[in-house]
Design a protein around this motif. Structure first.
Motif, short mmCIF file in Angstrom:
data_model
loop_
_atom_site.label_atom_id
_atom_site.label_comp_id
_atom_site.label_asym_id
_atom_site.label_seq_id
_atom_site.Cartn_x
_atom_site.Cartn_y
_atom_site.Cartn_z
N MET A 1 65.97 -17.43 -19.20
CA MET A 1 64.72 -16.71 -19.46
C MET A 1 64.85 -15.58 -20.48
N ARG A 2 66.08 -15.27 -20.90
CA ARG A 2 66.28 -14.08 -21.72
C ARG A 2 65.48 -14.13 -23.04
N LYS A 3 65.35 -15.35 -23.57
CA LYS A 3 64.72 -15.45 -24.91
C LYS A 3 63.24 -15.08 -24.90
N GLU A 4 62.61 -15.14 -23.74
CA GLU A 4 61.18 -14.76 -23.68
C GLU A 4 60.99 -13.28 -23.41
N ILE A 5 62.09 -12.55 -23.20
CA ILE A 5 61.93 -11.14 -22.82
C ILE A 5 62.23 -10.24 -24.02
#
Ligand code: NAP
Length: 534
Positions: A97-101
């Protein structure tokens, strides 16, 4: 112009699960904006010595995925802040999920464009984003309450608030330290700081009832058992009014004979933790019963603390047990037996000002190198109202909530279409084991958005009439309890000068609340107004 399906504000427990739900279950294009440099929310900012969760780790986990649950092993009965932060990083990476944060992204404004039915989201660094839905996952205890003590600029020492603790842990060793605040946070930080300080002075305005945590290391066998009991624990939590993994007692304290009653309190005290509150069924509704718990705790404190004057100050309660959020502790009362720890009553000897080398009360001057504020939060509404939020006709949330928050189910606000709140005011959140409340909210919101997509709806909005009705339900629920007798509690806004004094969370229980929310969904959200996609 790039328009996201949804923007989520905050990357704590709520924001992360909301991202996973909308992106991976509904296939939406989602962005998360997070003010911190990392994930964690509350557990990113509250990194003070001794920070740990009062809910047991096996319950303070996500339950939406058994696989995820089984892949993580907690090391202690209650998780520490570093371990929870690590856990949330683990979840972020497991679910990719890191890429959306976007980190270091502090939202300042949320402005609804009525013509285009989209939200404009502005950041402190002047970037802007657009989205159909905005979901607030800003947390309930995220806006620090820093007391305004005159002459702070004169003080040459260091000043910290536990809720904004520096990432690089300050060196407290050998220093003269003051702590203001004896809520759940103060009670955790005081024993740890005492171990480092040359001298610790605790400035207490109101004593709190604390029960031992009885923390211990978890063994491999404990982990295996927790995994085996996943379904059973989940069921217990779904049935419990506070989302905890134990059964409510059906015994009234008043109807239990005193010998048996003391035996049950002793057992609960030895077991430790928040379940002490559930020793009897009537502690939050019957004052005579409540007094039995209160007196039991008072006697325990007096048996631990050697100095009579200190013990009296620590037991000079002004509210029934449980009417403020009761803390749990590790060696809190024992800490006052140390020669280098002093307890000062600031109720009748208030703090007047900082001075260059410490603090001055109405009666005395105390030398300090460090002052720690463990003074809590502008809870539930502080972070939301710190943003400029404008809905239909540029109506401002600040004005709508001038006399107290108005929501329907704590989830939606009249005149603010497509803005969902996770654990918002009017929801039971802060009275529960938070991850259970968060999962319920996220699932309800995701299902509602899914419903809108299938119906080709553009916006959802609650009516003022439905929100007023919910406001009455929230008031009725609290009228049956003792919560209103703790006048200064943050549940009531009583800790913040000039904050409207209304009881903010829904006290009817998470189990009952879940059923009410489910009924709304089953009725196809008939209390809400939808507009169709053009
Ligand atoms: P809190 O419960 O609001 O306690 C704040 C303390 O600061 C109180 O003792 C209060 O005194 C004192 N205080 C506030 N302003 C003051 C002033 N101007 N002068 C002197 N004293 C002042 O805050 P908290 O301890 O941070 O806890 C907040 C909530 O966070 C908890 O109730 C809990 O829900 C959550 N929490 C959870 C955990 C956990 O699970 N491990 C840990 C910490 C916190 P008065 O009582 O007189 O107002």
């Amino acid at each position: 112009m790039q328009i996201f399906d949804a923007i989520i504000i905050g990357a704590g427990f709520s924001g992360l699960y909301q991202l996973h739900s909308l992106r991976d279950k509904l296939g939406l294009k989602v962005k998360v904006l997070e003010a911190g440099e990392g994930v964690g929310g509350t557990w990113y900012w509250n990194r003070y010595p001794g920070a740990r969760c009062d809910t047991e780790s096996k319950a303070y986990s996500y339950y939406f995925s058994k696989e995820l649950y089984e892949e993580w092993n907690w090391s202690e009965r209650y998780p520490t802040q570093p371990e929870i932060e690590k856990y949330l990083n683990f979840v972020t990476d497991q679910l990719n999920m890191r890429k959306e944060i976007q980190f270091n992204a502090q939202v300042t404004d949320l402005i609804f464009d009525e013509n285009r039915h989209i939200w404009r989201v502005l950041l402190k660094n002047k970037e802007q984003y657009f989205a159909k839905f905005v979901i607030s996952a800003v947390g309930c205890l995220s806006f620090a309450n820093v007391p305004t003590i005159p002459n702070r600029d004169l003080f040459r020492g260091e000043v910290y608030h536990t809720g904004n603790w520096p990432k690089k842990n300050p060196n407290l060793k050998g220093k003269k330290i003051g702590v203001i605040g004896t809520g759940s946070t103060g009670i955790q930080v005081i024993p740890e700081v005492a171990k480092l300080a040359k001298k610790l002075i605790v400035f207490q305005r109101t004593p709190n009832y604390s029960v031992p945590a009885n923390n211990y290391k978890l063994t491999e066998a404990d982990q295996i058992r927790a995994n085996e009991e996943f379904d059973k624990s989940k069921q217990l939590m779904l049935q419990h009014r506070g989302g905890h993994p134990w059964k409510h007692s059906n015994k009234a304290a008043k109807k239990t004979n005193p010998v048996e009653r003391t035996k049950l309190y002793e057992k609960a005290w030895d077991n430790g933790g928040l379940s002490f509150r559930d020793t009897f069924s009537d502690l939050s509704v019957d004052l005579e019963s409540n007094n039995t718990a209160s007196n039991f705790i008072k006697d325990k404190i007096k048996s631990i603390v050697h100095d009579h004057h200190t013990a009296d100050l620590l037991t000079d309660f002004d509210h029934p047990f449980g009417s403020k959020r009761p803390p749990i502790d590790t060696n809190y009362y024992e800490t006052f037996n140390r020669k280098d720890v002093e307890l000062i009553n600031i109720r009748n000897n208030p703090i007047e000002s900082f001075v260059s080398n410490g603090i001055k009360t109405s009666k005395q001057h105390y030398e300090l190198d460090v002052m720690i504020f463990a003074t809590g939060f502008d809870a539930l509404t502080g972070t939301l109202l710190n943003m400029n939020i404008e809905g239909n006709n540029n109506i401002k949330l600040k004005n709508v909530w001038k006399s107290g928050p108005i929501t329907n189910l704590g989830l939606l606000i009249p005149n603010f279409p497509n803005l969902f709140l996770i654990t918002g005011p009017g929801s039971p959140a802060v009275l529960t084991n938070m991850p259970r409340a968060i999962e319920q909210h996220v699932e309800w919101i995701s299902e509602c958005i899914h419903f809108m997509i299938t119906k080709n709806y553009q916006t959802i909005e609650t009516t003022s009439k439905a929100a007023d009705k919910w406001g009455n339900t929230v008031q009725d629920a609290v009228n049956d309890t003792f919560f209103l007798s703790a006048k200064h509690s943050w549940y009531l806004g009583g800790n913040i000068p000039n904050k409207p004094k209304v009881f903010i969370p829904y006290a009817g229980g998470l189990n009952k609340y879940r059923k009410l929310c489910d009924m709304v969904a089953l009725a196809k959200y008939d209390e809400f107004i939808f507009t169709e996609e053009k």
